[in-house]
Motif scaffolding. Structure first.
Motif, PDB file in Angstrom:
ATOM      1  N   LYS A  46       0.858  -1.182   0.000  1.00 37.81           N
ATOM      2  CA  LYS A  46       0.000   0.000   0.000  1.00 37.81           C
ATOM      3  C   LYS A  46       0.893   1.230   0.000  1.00 37.81           C
ATOM      4  CE  LYS A  46      -3.482   2.836   0.554  1.00 37.81           C
ATOM      5  NZ  LYS A  46      -4.411   3.137  -0.551  1.00 37.81           N
ATOM      6  N   HIS A  86      -6.617  -1.312   8.674  1.00 31.96           N
ATOM      7  CA  HIS A  86      -7.625  -0.946   7.682  1.00 31.96           C
ATOM      8  C   HIS A  86      -7.587  -1.895   6.489  1.00 31.96           C
ATOM      9  CE1 HIS A  86      -8.392   3.489   9.035  1.00 31.96           C
ATOM     10  NE2 HIS A  86      -8.501   2.617  10.024  1.00 31.96           N
ATOM     11  N   LEU A  87      -6.409  -2.316   6.085  1.00 33.42           N
ATOM     12  CA  LEU A  87      -6.311  -3.259   4.979  1.00 33.42           C
ATOM     13  C   LEU A  87      -6.924  -4.607   5.357  1.00 33.42           C
ATOM     14  CD1 LEU A  87      -2.682  -2.560   3.677  1.00 33.42           C
ATOM     15  CD2 LEU A  87      -4.830  -1.896   2.574  1.00 33.42           C
ATOM     16  N   GLY A  91     -10.587  -4.521   4.838  1.00 34.98           N
ATOM     17  CA  GLY A  91     -11.057  -4.108   3.517  1.00 34.98           C
ATOM     18  C   GLY A  91     -11.491  -2.661   3.445  1.00 34.98           C
ATOM     19  N   ARG A 147      -9.387  -0.085   3.063  1.00 39.83           N
ATOM     20  CA  ARG A 147      -8.514   0.621   2.129  1.00 39.83           C
ATOM     21  C   ARG A 147      -8.080  -0.341   1.041  1.00 39.83           C
ATOM     22  NH1 ARG A 147      -4.485   4.408   5.892  1.00 39.83           N
ATOM     23  NH2 ARG A 147      -6.144   5.321   7.176  1.00 39.83           N
ATOM     24  N   SER A 148      -7.875   0.188  -0.121  1.00 41.60           N
ATOM     25  CA  SER A 148      -7.417  -0.642  -1.239  1.00 41.60           C
ATOM     26  C   SER A 148      -5.892  -0.689  -1.237  1.00 41.60           C
ATOM     27  CB  SER A 148      -7.926  -0.080  -2.563  1.00 41.60           C
ATOM     28  OG  SER A 148      -7.449   1.248  -2.758  1.00 41.60           O
ATOM     29  N   MET A 149      -5.360  -1.713  -1.851  1.00 38.14           N
ATOM     30  CA  MET A 149      -3.899  -1.855  -1.949  1.00 38.14           C
ATOM     31  C   MET A 149      -3.504  -1.961  -3.416  1.00 38.14           C
ATOM     32  SD  MET A 149      -3.882  -5.569  -0.116  1.00 38.14           S
ATOM     33  CE  MET A 149      -5.222  -6.720  -0.410  1.00 38.14           C
ATOM     34  N   GLN A 150      -2.288  -1.568  -3.695  1.00 38.04           N
ATOM     35  CA  GLN A 150      -1.808  -1.625  -5.074  1.00 38.04           C
ATOM     36  C   GLN A 150      -1.458  -3.041  -5.515  1.00 38.04           C
ATOM     37  OE1 GLN A 150      -0.739   0.808  -2.955  1.00 38.04           O
ATOM     38  NE2 GLN A 150      -1.641   2.592  -3.947  1.00 38.04           N
ATOM     39  N   ARG A 151      -1.138  -3.884  -4.539  1.00 34.83           N
ATOM     40  CA  ARG A 151      -0.671  -5.221  -4.889  1.00 34.83           C
ATOM     41  C   ARG A 151      -0.914  -6.162  -3.730  1.00 34.83           C
ATOM     42  NH1 ARG A 151       5.435  -5.035  -5.611  1.00 34.83           N
ATOM     43  NH2 ARG A 151       5.447  -5.506  -3.375  1.00 34.83           N
ATOM     44  N   SER A 196     -11.102 -13.368   0.201  1.00 36.61           N
ATOM     45  CA  SER A 196     -10.388 -12.121  -0.043  1.00 36.61           C
ATOM     46  C   SER A 196     -11.158 -10.931   0.517  1.00 36.61           C
ATOM     47  CB  SER A 196     -10.180 -11.921  -1.546  1.00 36.61           C
ATOM     48  OG  SER A 196      -9.660 -10.631  -1.808  1.00 36.61           O
ATOM     49  N   GLY A 248     -10.794  -8.090  -0.530  1.00 41.40           N
ATOM     50  CA  GLY A 248     -11.034  -7.215  -1.673  1.00 41.40           C
ATOM     51  C   GLY A 248     -12.373  -7.455  -2.335  1.00 41.40           C
ATOM     52  N   THR A 249     -13.057  -8.537  -1.940  1.00 40.58           N
ATOM     53  CA  THR A 249     -14.371  -8.863  -2.481  1.00 40.58           C
ATOM     54  C   THR A 249     -15.427  -8.634  -1.403  1.00 40.58           C
ATOM     55  OG1 THR A 249     -13.408 -10.557  -3.899  1.00 40.58           O
ATOM     56  CG2 THR A 249     -15.788 -10.653  -3.539  1.00 40.58           C
TER      57      THR A 249
END
Length: 242
Positions: A10, A46-47, A50, A52-56, A65, A67-68
């Motif tokens: 991030k 926070h990651l 979910g 905050r978004s992460m670059q990788r 996940s 991210g979903t």
């Protein structure tokens, strides 16, 4: 709840970057996370949720996940990340009802669980059913109200950011007892970030130290870990007692 972090990165526009190449937390572990201000502790929390978004990379909670969007893992997690988690125009009982409803708790079950934290509830709002709005309580009592809400839902994963600050010694002790009971009785995985070393070491079986966006220490909790982390965070060596 199991946590898996793989090649997580991030990066902010300021240039600060959090990178976690590999981190596994087994279900029921009690993990404390420490580091100086700006080290990346809150970003990691926070990651995990979910927020905050992460670059990788990928973060999995029980194999899902973050991210979903999924109510499956979200309904099994709980957190207190500060006063942004509160609803200042509700009184404590209305707030606890709101949280209970969000997690599908029936009224009788919510009341029963609140009784399990009766001593902590009393420290926050007194013996009576105080009808003050949350915004009218002291900072420490607002925190206690939020922590009760986070614990009463009995999550599989509980994530807390600086839970011990602004608490008096009696409240810190009650919180430590409540967290350890939640872990022992319900198998809740604890993931707790704090600058207050002594209490977080007390409730954690494993300690992570973050420095400049990297995990620089990962080991068992205990007196030796506490001394090491104090020295690392302050940049000073302890005096010899020999």
């Amino acid at each position: 709840m199991e946590i898996q972090c793989r090649d997580v990165r991030k990066r902010y526009d300021s240039g600060f970057e959090l990178e976690v190449r590999h981190l596994d937390v087994t279900a029921g572990e009690r993990v404390g996370v420490v580091g100086n201000n700006g080290a990346g502790k809150t970003t990691l929390l926070h990651l995990l949720l979910g927020l905050r978004s992460m670059q990788r990379g990928a973060i999995l909670l029980d194999g899902e996940s973050v991210g979903t969007f999924s109510l499956s893992w979200r309904s099994r997690t709980s957190s207190y990340l500060g006063e942004s988690c509160l609803l200042p125009y509700l009184n404590p009982w209305e707030f606890w009802q709101f949280v209970g409803d969000a997690y599908g708790l029936k009224r009788t079950e919510r009341i029963r669980r609140l009784r399990e934290y009766e001593s902590f509830v009393e420290l926050a709002v007194g013996r009576g059913r105080d009808k003050k709005y949350l915004r009218d309580y002291s900072q420490g009592n607002r925190k206690k109200i939020g922590l009760v809400a986070a614990m009463m839902v009995r999550p599989r994963l509980l994530v807390l950011d600086e839970p011990f600050t602004s608490l008096d010694p009696r409240s810190r002790s009650a919180l430590e007892d409540g967290l350890l009971a939640l872990n022992a009785e319900h198998g809740t995985t604890l993931f707790i970030s704090s600058n207050d070393l002594a209490p977080v070491v007390q409730v954690s079986g494993r300690m992570l130290m973050i420095d400049r966006g990297r995990i620089v220490h990962d080991g068992a909790s205990g007196p030796a870990t506490l001394r090491f982390m104090r020295e690392r965070l302050t940049g000073r060596q302890s005096r010899s007692t020999d």
